[in-house]
Structure formats: structure tokens, C-alpha cells
Write a protein that holds these residues in place. Structure first.
Motif, PDB file in Angstrom:
ATOM      1  N   ASP A 235      56.416  88.628 142.791  1.00  4.35           N
ATOM      2  CA  ASP A 235      57.602  89.346 143.231  1.00  4.35           C
ATOM      3  C   ASP A 235      57.845  90.516 142.275  1.00  4.35           C
ATOM      4  O   ASP A 235      58.235  90.310 141.128  1.00  4.35           O
ATOM      5  N   LYS A 236      57.620  91.731 142.733  1.00  6.33           N
ATOM      6  CA  LYS A 236      57.739  92.905 141.863  1.00  6.33           C
ATOM      7  C   LYS A 236      59.153  93.107 141.332  1.00  6.33           C
ATOM      8  O   LYS A 236      59.340  93.719 140.284  1.00  6.33           O
ATOM      9  N   SER A 237      60.146  92.605 142.076  1.00  5.72           N
ATOM     10  CA  SER A 237      61.528  92.769 141.619  1.00  5.72           C
ATOM     11  C   SER A 237      61.792  91.959 140.355  1.00  5.72           C
ATOM     12  O   SER A 237      62.776  92.193 139.661  1.00  5.72           O
ATOM     13  N   LYS A 238      60.909  91.014 140.059  1.00  2.70           N
ATOM     14  CA  LYS A 238      61.073  90.174 138.866  1.00  2.70           C
ATOM     15  C   LYS A 238      60.113  90.592 137.757  1.00  2.70           C
ATOM     16  O   LYS A 238      59.845  89.815 136.842  1.00  2.70           O
ATOM     17  N   ALA A 239      59.598  91.794 137.857  1.00  5.58           N
ATOM     18  CA  ALA A 239      58.659  92.289 136.844  1.00  5.58           C
ATOM     19  C   ALA A 239      58.995  93.725 136.467  1.00  5.58           C
ATOM     20  O   ALA A 239      59.535  94.490 137.272  1.00  5.58           O
ATOM     21  N   TYR A 240      58.683  94.083 135.229  1.00  8.11           N
ATOM     22  CA  TYR A 240      58.748  95.478 134.822  1.00  8.11           C
ATOM     23  C   TYR A 240      57.417  96.129 135.203  1.00  8.11           C
ATOM     24  O   TYR A 240      56.381  95.467 135.281  1.00  8.11           O
ATOM     25  N   THR A 241      57.443  97.436 135.458  1.00 11.61           N
ATOM     26  CA  THR A 241      56.180  98.137 135.686  1.00 11.61           C
ATOM     27  C   THR A 241      55.429  98.176 134.356  1.00 11.61           C
ATOM     28  O   THR A 241      56.015  97.979 133.278  1.00 11.61           O
ATOM     29  N   TRP A 242      54.129  98.445 134.432  1.00 11.79           N
ATOM     30  CA  TRP A 242      53.348  98.471 133.182  1.00 11.79           C
ATOM     31  C   TRP A 242      53.800  99.623 132.280  1.00 11.79           C
ATOM     32  O   TRP A 242      53.791  99.504 131.056  1.00 11.79           O
ATOM     33  N   ASN A 243      54.243 100.722 132.880  1.00 11.80           N
ATOM     34  CA  ASN A 243      54.773 101.828 132.097  1.00 11.80           C
ATOM     35  C   ASN A 243      56.065 101.419 131.389  1.00 11.80           C
ATOM     36  O   ASN A 243      56.293 101.753 130.219  1.00 11.80           O
ATOM     37  N   GLU A 244      56.910 100.656 132.085  1.00  8.42           N
ATOM     38  CA  GLU A 244      58.153 100.166 131.471  1.00  8.42           C
ATOM     39  C   GLU A 244      57.849  99.186 130.350  1.00  8.42           C
ATOM     40  O   GLU A 244      58.548  99.163 129.321  1.00  8.42           O
ATOM     41  N   ALA A 245      56.794  98.391 130.525  1.00  9.43           N
ATOM     42  CA  ALA A 245      56.396  97.463 129.463  1.00  9.43           C
ATOM     43  C   ALA A 245      56.001  98.225 128.202  1.00  9.43           C
ATOM     44  O   ALA A 245      56.324  97.800 127.084  1.00  9.43           O
ATOM     45  N   GLN A 246      55.306  99.362 128.367  1.00  7.23           N
ATOM     46  CA  GLN A 246      54.911 100.171 127.210  1.00  7.23           C
ATOM     47  C   GLN A 246      56.131 100.789 126.527  1.00  7.23           C
ATOM     48  O   GLN A 246      56.164 100.936 125.300  1.00  7.23           O
ATOM     49  N   ILE A 247      57.131 101.164 127.308  1.00  8.90           N
ATOM     50  CA  ILE A 247      58.380 101.705 126.735  1.00  8.90           C
ATOM     51  C   ILE A 247      59.049 100.647 125.875  1.00  8.90           C
ATOM     52  O   ILE A 247      59.520 100.932 124.763  1.00  8.90           O
ATOM     53  N   ILE A 248      59.091  99.419 126.384  1.00 11.19           N
ATOM     54  CA  ILE A 248      59.687  98.310 125.625  1.00 11.19           C
ATOM     55  C   ILE A 248      58.926  98.087 124.325  1.00 11.19           C
ATOM     56  O   ILE A 248      59.521  97.949 123.248  1.00 11.19           O
ATOM     57  N   LEU A 249      57.594  98.068 124.407  1.00  6.47           N
ATOM     58  CA  LEU A 249      56.778  97.808 123.220  1.00  6.47           C
ATOM     59  C   LEU A 249      56.930  98.914 122.176  1.00  6.47           C
ATOM     60  O   LEU A 249      56.998  98.638 120.974  1.00  6.47           O
ATOM     61  N   ARG A 250      56.972 100.170 122.620  1.00 12.59           N
ATOM     62  CA  ARG A 250      57.139 101.282 121.664  1.00 12.59           C
ATOM     63  C   ARG A 250      58.475 101.183 120.945  1.00 12.59           C
ATOM     64  O   ARG A 250      58.567 101.433 119.730  1.00 12.59           O
ATOM     65  N   TYR A 251      59.524 100.826 121.681  1.00 16.63           N
ATOM     66  CA  TYR A 251      60.838 100.677 121.070  1.00 16.63           C
ATOM     67  C   TYR A 251      60.828  99.544 120.039  1.00 16.63           C
ATOM     68  O   TYR A 251      61.322  99.700 118.918  1.00 16.63           O
ATOM     69  N   VAL A 252      60.254  98.417 120.420  1.00 14.62           N
ATOM     70  CA  VAL A 252      60.222  97.249 119.530  1.00 14.62           C
ATOM     71  C   VAL A 252      59.404  97.542 118.277  1.00 14.62           C
ATOM     72  O   VAL A 252      59.787  97.143 117.166  1.00 14.62           O
ATOM     73  N   GLU A 253      58.306  98.243 118.441  1.00 11.33           N
ATOM     74  CA  GLU A 253      57.440  98.540 117.290  1.00 11.33           C
ATOM     75  C   GLU A 253      58.182  99.342 116.222  1.00 11.33           C
ATOM     76  O   GLU A 253      57.938  99.169 115.026  1.00 11.33           O
TER      77      GLU A 253
END
Length: 479
Positions: A235-253
């Protein structure tokens, strides 16, 4: 069944003043004191022992202790009356708690026994059922779900409704608690009352059929097993896009680097949070270019457990995940100082086993009512306009990985299932073949590119084979 000491003397060596028995009486386990102990009649007291398969052992231990107390005169309050306070202290020593009606001791003696015990309360029925189910459940499930979440549901419902009426309890739970969990709990309560009826402790089952008419939201056409597993994993509504996942990782790093390795591992493998916490160095197989996912960690029991292999998942309890040399996962693990074989790979800020609640707070934030205010990674990125207003839980890193593999990279869902252990229609006959093939797949590369790469490799191998055949033929002719 009566449990007695048969010797002529007690362990203290003193002569007996009569026998204490701990037996089933009026539908519950009671301690029955000898008439000769008090000239005004026999005393019977509730013990708090649940009437399940192992009750005799507990009753025997309590009986021996009470016999000694009786012989030593410690159950006498000094004025010739039975000491209910002392009796209650003994129960507490054995981890028991009975609902003793503390009437005046004169009334107890003159009546010959305490007022008869009322029907079992809802919580007593539930505790009896939990004791019965204990041996058949994983320890973490027993403590967190049955003795934790479900018992809390029952206590909250009783307190809110000021009643133990089954219909009122059911309606309150449906209005105030998760519907799927409520359905499961009501089914368990029905089984609990049936157990009581079977043991002749109860006469009717007020919860019979109450769970049948509840339809879980979003579960039309699905079995209960499917609802409780990862059937919504695509269910795509329950997932972040892969680009959004990279945004999250860059922020966390940058902002909270102590969570970076843990979070990136979850995004790169799609494993569950407990599996990531339980991942150890002995699970990294550099020579085979793969990792093993084979345990989970439970924060309540603080123990590691093997993976759950339920009826819907036809794979093994050890999942093999590809880690191709110099790929993203390989590079991530190489960047972490390697520890001992039995040491967890991903650690907290202070170098300890990660607490999933602490991570959840860091991810989602915590309001002022919960103590110190903490905004959280996702709320911050949403507020800064870097993510859409989509609040997903840490568990949804799993959905993100799987939807990325299937929808973005064109991976066959059966392969993703072999990596992640989610439900898919893969027969037992073909599962192992799929799992072996899945180990060779590059998780970083689109499926079509990898197929082309594999074709090029196969072509090269064929050319080398023909060249070798030609060389062998020339050498043979030369001889």
C-alpha cells in the motif's frame, strides 16, 4: 482434591493440632482449617490460587506453610481469634492475593466460615485463562499482549463503565480501543469463560459470539491471519517514496547522527524494528556477501527470540539477505566498527541495545503532556516543507523498502518476500528456489538493468567456454 500432611508430626517436631487442607470448595481453591483449632467451628478462606492445571503444586506448598504456622500458634492474634492479617501476609509471600472480606473475627468464628465466595470476577476469569495459555505462548507475547495490553483494556473498561457487564465492556472497548485488538480480546474472553465452565467454576459464557459480528475495517474478504500480517505491505499510502526516504536520512545524518546507521539499515533491508535491534555481527557473512536475519528483540522481557514462523509465511526462521560487495548495505556495515560475534551491530547513542520507544519518540516526537517536549524527525521535516503531511510510524520504513523494490525497481514480489518474510503466495515446493535466487539479486539496481547485466555475463561466459573448447581442440590436434 484434599492436600494433607500425613506424618504424625509437623516439620517443627510438634504435635499436631489438626490438619490444614487446601482444596476446591464451592468452585474455588480454599484453605480449610481444622474445627479442633477453634471451638466455634471451621474456618475457610480464599487463597487466590487459580484453578488451572498446575494449581495442585501451589496448593501443596501453601498447605505445608499454613500447617507449620498453625502448629507454631502464629495464626492466633493473641486473643484466641484467627489472625486474618497474618494469613494475608503469607499469601503475599507466595505471590497470591485473595479477596478476603475482612469482617470482625468474632463473626468469622461464630459463623464457622467466611461468607461464601462470589462468582469469579472478570479479571479473575482473565487471569485464570492467562495462566492456562502461558505455556503455549511466546514469553514476550504473554507479557506484552495478554498480561499487558489485553489486561489493561479490561481494567480500563471496568473502571470507565463501573460495571462488569459483557455488553457494556464490549461497547466501551469498540468505542475507545483498536477494533482488531478488541475483536481478538472478546474472542479470548469467550474462551476464558468456556474454560471456567469446563472446570465447573462458572455456569454461563456472557461473551459467547460477541466477537463474531465485528468486522475489522479494511478486512473485507480477508482471513484473520491476513489482517494480522503484512498483507498491506504494498500500500503506497503507507510508505514514503524513495526520494523522501533519502531526505529523512540526510536530515538524520546531520541533526541526530546516532540514529543514522539504525535508520538506514531499516530502509535498506525492510526488516522489522525488533529484527534490526537484534542484528548481531555473527549475522554478517562477508565471504558470502549476505546477512542473516534470524532473531528479534523484545524490550519488555529484554530477551532475544528466534523469528516467528506463522502459518501464512512458508519460509525459514532464518532469512538470507544479499549484501553485494561495495553496495550500499555493504558500505554501511563496513563504516561501523566491528564488534564481537554476539554483539549487536546497531547501538543507541550511549552504546547500548536500542530501545524502540526511545527511537519512536525521536521519530514521531513527544508532546508536553508526556514530559519534556520533543518535536521529532518527521514532524520537523513536515513543518520545514521537506516532506508531505504524512505521519507514518517507524515500522513503515519496511513498507518503504518493499514498495521501492517492487514498484520502483520492478522486483518480483516473491523475491522481496524471501528477503523480508511477509506473506505472499509462494508454495513450499518453490520457496527455497526463490530464496536461493534472491540471495544473488542486487538490491541497489533496477531489475531490468540487472537482467541485462546478467545477460551480458552469461554471454561472456558462453564466449569463454567456446574459446576454451577451441584451445582444447588445437592442443589435441597438435599432439
Amino acid at each position: 482434591m484434599s492436600i494433607m500432611i500425613n506424618s504424625n508430626k509437623t516439620p517443627t517436631g510438634k504435635s499436631k493440632k489438626g490438619q490444614v487442607t487446601v482444596r476446591v470448595d464451592s468452585g474455588s481453591v480454599k484453605a480449610c482449617f481444622p474445627r479442633s483449632y477453634c471451638n466455634k467451628g471451621q474456618i475457610k478462606l480464599a487463597t487466590g490460587i487459580s484453578l488451572v492445571d498446575s494449581w495442585e503444586s501451589k496448593a501443596s506448598q501453601l498447605q505445608r506453610r499454613l500447617q507449620i504456622e498453625l502448629e507454631d500458634g502464629k495464626l492466633d492474634d493473641g486473643e484466641g481469634n484467627f489472625d486474618l492479617g497474618r494469613y494475608n501476609d503469607i499469601l503475599k509471600e507466595y505471590g497470591l492475593q485473595a479477596r478476603l472480606r475482612l469482617v470482625k473475627s468474632e463473626s468469622v468464628i461464630s459463623d464457622g466460615q467466611l461468607p461464601p465466595k462470589a462468582d469469579l470476577s472478570l479479571l479473575e476469569v482473565w487471569d485464570m485463562y492467562c495462566e492456562y495459555r502461558k505455556q503455549g505462548l511466546r514469553e514476550s507475547t504473554f507479557k506484552s499482549i495478554y498480561q499487558g495490553e489485553y489486561r489493561n483494556f479490561i481494567e480500563s473498561a471496568i473502571a470507565a463503565t463501573e460495571s462488569q457487564d459483557a455488553i457494556k465492556i464490549r461497547n466501551w472497548l469498540l468505542e475507545n480501543r483498536n477494533q482488531r485488538r478488541t475483536k481478538n480480546l472478546l474472542a479470548c474472553l469467550s474462551k476464558a469463560y468456556q474454560l471456567g465452565i469446563k472446570n465447573k467454576l462458572l455456569t454461563h459464557n456472557p461473551y459467547e459470539g460477541l466477537s463474531d459480528e465485528i468486522t475489522n475495517k479494511g478486512a473485507i474478504g480477508k482471513t484473520q491471519n491476513q489482517v494480522e500480517t503484512d498483507s498491506d505491505i504494498l500500500d503506497k499510502s503507507k510508505a514514503y517514496t524513495w526520494n523522501e526516504a533519502q531526505i529523512i536520512l540526510r536530515y538524520v545524518e546531520v541533526k541526530c547522527p546516532y540514529w543514522f546507521n539504525f535508520l538506514k539499515f531499516k530502509f535498506l533491508t525492510g526488516c522489522r524494528t525488533g529484527e534490526a535491534i537484534g542484528f548481531m555481527w555473527q549475522d554478517v557473512q562477508w565471504d558470502k556477501e549476505r546477512i542473516l536475519i534470524r532473531r528479534t528483540y523484545d524490550r519488555r522481557t529484554k530477551k532475544f527470540y528466534p523469528l516467528k514462523n506463522d502459518k501464512t509465511y512458508k519460509g525459514e526462521q532464518v532469512r538470507r539477505f544479499p549484501m553485494l560487495k561495495d553496495g550500499e548495505l555493504w558500505s554501511l556495515l563496513k563504516s561501523i566498527p566491528q564488534g564481537e560475534a554476539g554483539e549487536v551491530v546497531l547501538k543507541s547513542k550511549i552504546g547500548k541495545i536500542i530501545d524502540r520507544i526511545t527511537f519512536s519518540v525521536a521519530w514521531s516526537g513527544k508532546g508536553k503532556n508526556g514530559g519534556k517536549f520533543q518535536k521529532g524527525i518527521i514532524p520537523t521535516l513536515i513543518e520545514e516543507g521537506k516532506l508531505p503531511n504524512k505521519h507514518l510510524s517507524p515500522y513503515n520504513t519496511r513498507h518503504t523498502f518493499i514498495t521501492h523494490q517492487v514498484h520502483d525497481l520492478g522486483r518480483d514480489e516473491k523475491i522481496v518476500s524471501a528477503w523480508c518474510g511477509h506473506t505472499t503466495e509462494v508454495s513450499n515446493k518453490h520457496y527455497q528456489d526463490v530464496a536461493i535466487f534472491a540471495e544473488q539479486v542486487n538490491t541497489d539496481m533496477p531489475s531490468n538493468q540487472q537482467m541485462q547485466q546478467q545477460s551480458d555475463i552469461d554471454l561472456l561466459k558462453e564466449q569463454l567456454r567456446k574459446q576454451q573448447e577451441l584451445i582444447n581442440k588445437l592442443l589435441k590436434d597438435k599432439q
